[in-house]
Write a protein that holds these residues in place. Structure first.
Motif, PDB file in Angstrom:
ATOM      1  N   ALA A 467      33.811 -10.637  69.117  1.00  0.00           N
ATOM      2  CA  ALA A 467      33.947 -10.401  67.672  1.00  0.00           C
ATOM      3  C   ALA A 467      35.370  -9.927  67.292  1.00  0.00           C
ATOM      4  O   ALA A 467      35.922 -10.392  66.293  1.00  0.00           O
ATOM      5  N   PRO A 468      35.962  -9.010  68.043  1.00  0.00           N
ATOM      6  CA  PRO A 468      37.343  -8.606  67.635  1.00  0.00           C
ATOM      7  C   PRO A 468      38.314  -9.779  67.642  1.00  0.00           C
ATOM      8  O   PRO A 468      39.200  -9.861  66.794  1.00  0.00           O
ATOM      9  N   ALA A 469      38.157 -10.684  68.616  1.00  0.00           N
ATOM     10  CA  ALA A 469      39.067 -11.823  68.663  1.00  0.00           C
ATOM     11  C   ALA A 469      38.848 -12.751  67.480  1.00  0.00           C
ATOM     12  O   ALA A 469      39.787 -13.309  66.917  1.00  0.00           O
ATOM     13  N   ILE A 470      37.565 -12.895  67.069  1.00  0.00           N
ATOM     14  CA  ILE A 470      37.297 -13.772  65.915  1.00  0.00           C
ATOM     15  C   ILE A 470      37.887 -13.155  64.665  1.00  0.00           C
ATOM     16  O   ILE A 470      38.438 -13.844  63.789  1.00  0.00           O
ATOM     17  N   GLU A 471      37.823 -11.811  64.518  1.00  0.00           N
ATOM     18  CA  GLU A 471      38.404 -11.158  63.342  1.00  0.00           C
ATOM     19  C   GLU A 471      39.917 -11.345  63.295  1.00  0.00           C
ATOM     20  O   GLU A 471      40.494 -11.531  62.229  1.00  0.00           O
TER      21      GLU A 471
END
Length: 473
Positions: A467-471
């Motif tokens: 999720a952090p990478a997608i953000e």
């Protein structure tokens, strides 16, 4: 006390009557041997020596056992003789012949001889001049051999019985031609034109087998500096009458064997059996001979190339006049071309759906390349694999470069590679297909693997990122 061992005394005997006795007769003197003159009287006579005892002759030594090999074929005997010769020379073997076998008596140890005999499919024997017995297993039939029934043989008899058989014509760096003098000039001219070194000498040939006979021939030696003697030249010379094309064997070149023929053992082993001179082994058309060179060295053969008078040079026609000649058009015609294979195929639009059905899962799908065109398409797959696949019209590469013709066809008139290159202009970026009514050119830049026909776009890719990478994206 008186003991019982004491004897009782007898009464005294009566005295004998007295009678008259006459005087005894005189006795003769004892025999005395004569005294040799000059010896002292009364000395002991000399003893006479006894006659000498003849010496007893010594018992003859037992004859040492000999080793021999029995062979059913001359080829096996030749192999054994070749092995023993390499161990210590040809003087270590003696050849004999019985009604059904070849016998080789060899000066070798028992263990070594037994192994060498088995290499020639023979039977090892040992014994004396009176009887020979097999070593190890007893062969079928009478196991005892009588050397008295053998007849002596020569190496030439063994070589003759071994014969020659066809072998591959390996390239020759040096070839020896034995031919009549009338054939020499033409051969020398041809060899010099090919850049060969040619030398010759005169030789007398004596019959190696059978009745005595001799003839005169020329021994021609052809050598190449950096490559083998052209096989086409040797094949052409071999067709001439009374000519033998030979290869040389042996350390001193004492064996000549006709090119394309071989004996039951390698050439070097046959050469080691040649006692003196040079042997020439050839087929029945030429015969087998003992070669006696009449000159120790070869002479250069350039002077033997007799050439005809060169005609006077004249001016040729103007090349511009060739434009007035009306040559026939270049056509594609059927022809019998054995060995030709399909290297490509010409497909139309209707063939493309069938390509997936035929080539999907086939190993050809990995190597075949498809070049799309306008209504027709070129499928490239070298090696003749396409001939077994019912796809389009098969094509054969004729060169230079990627120039193709329909399989089983040729150009009429026939054109050399340079003419095809000038007429059809193939290059590294195009492939040319010459048909009966047109010439097609395909750009190699548009080629693609053939599996592209049935392999569509892959499914969408879902990146499984945290999720952090997608953000951040």
């Amino acid at each position: 006390m008186t003991s019982w061992f004491r004897r009782r005394r007898d009464p005294a005997p009566a005295p004998p009557p007295v009678r008259s006795v006459s005087a005894p007769p005189p006795q003769s003197a004892p025999y005395a041997p004569p005294v040799p003159p000059g010896s002292a009287a009364g000395a002991e006579p000399a003893r006479q020596p006894l006659p000498p005892v003849p010496p007893v002759p010594p018992a003859p030594p037992a004859s040492p056992p000999v080793f021999a090999g029995r062979f059913g074929s001359a080829a096996g005997a030749l192999r054994f003789v070749g092995h023993v010769t390499r161990l210590g020379g040809e003087d270590r073997v003696r050849l004999y012949r019985s009604p059904r076998h070849w016998w080789v008596v060899a000066d070798v140890s028992l263990d070594a001889g037994r192994e060498l005999v088995q290499l020639g499919d023979g039977v090892a024997y040992t014994g004396t001049a009176q009887a020979m017995r097999p070593v190890g297993a007893v062969p079928a039939g009478d196991p005892v051999a009588d050397p008295a029934t053998w007849t002596e043989a020569a190496v030439a008899d063994l070589v003759r019985a071994g014969g020659l058989h066809p072998i591959d014509r390996a390239p020759l760096g040096e070839a020896v031609l034995v031919m009549p003098g009338v054939e020499v000039a033409a051969t020398v001219r041809r060899a010099l034109d090919l850049g060969l070194t040619v030398q010759h000498r005169l030789a007398r040939l004596h019959a190696l087998f059978g009745p005595d006979g001799s003839t005169m021939m020329v021994e021609l030696r052809l050598r190449s500096r950096d490559q083998p003697v052209p096989p086409s030249l040797l094949a052409a010379v071999a067709q001439r009458p009374l000519t033998a094309v030979c290869r040389r064997a042996g350390r001193d070149g004492q064996l000549l064997v006709q090119h394309g023929l071989g004996g039951p053992v390698p050439d070097d082993e046959l050469a080691a059996l040649v006692a003196e001179g040079t042997w020439l082994l050839a087929d029945a058309a030429f015969g087998c001979w003992r070669v006696e060179p009449l000159a120790e060295r070869y002479a250069d053969s350039a002077g033997l190339a007799r050439r005809h008078a060169v005609p006077e040079l004249v001016s040729g026609p103007d090349l511009g006049d060739l434009a007035a000649v009306d040559p026939p058009p270049v056509r594609v015609v059927p022809a019998r071309l054995p060995g030709q294979v399909a290297d490509a195929a010409l497909l139309d639009d209707g063939d493309l759906p069938s390509v997936a059905l035929v080539l999907e899962g086939h190993p050809l799908a990995e190597a075949a390349r498809l070049i799309p065109g306008r209504g027709v398409h070129l499928l490239l797959a070298a090696g003749g694999i396409l001939a077994r696949l019912p796809l389009g019209e098969p094509l054969a590469a004729v060169g230079p470069g990627l120039v193709y013709l329909p399989l089983g066809h040729r150009l009429s008139p026939q054109l050399p590679p340079g003419a095809r290159a000038e007429l059809f202009e193939p290059d590294e970026e195009t492939a040319v297909v010459v048909l009966r009514d047109r010439v097609l050119r395909f750009a190699l830049a548009g080629q693609a693997p053939v599996w592209r026909l049935w392999a569509g776009q892959p499914p969408p890719v879902d990146l499984q990122l945290p999720a952090p990478a997608i953000e951040l994206l």
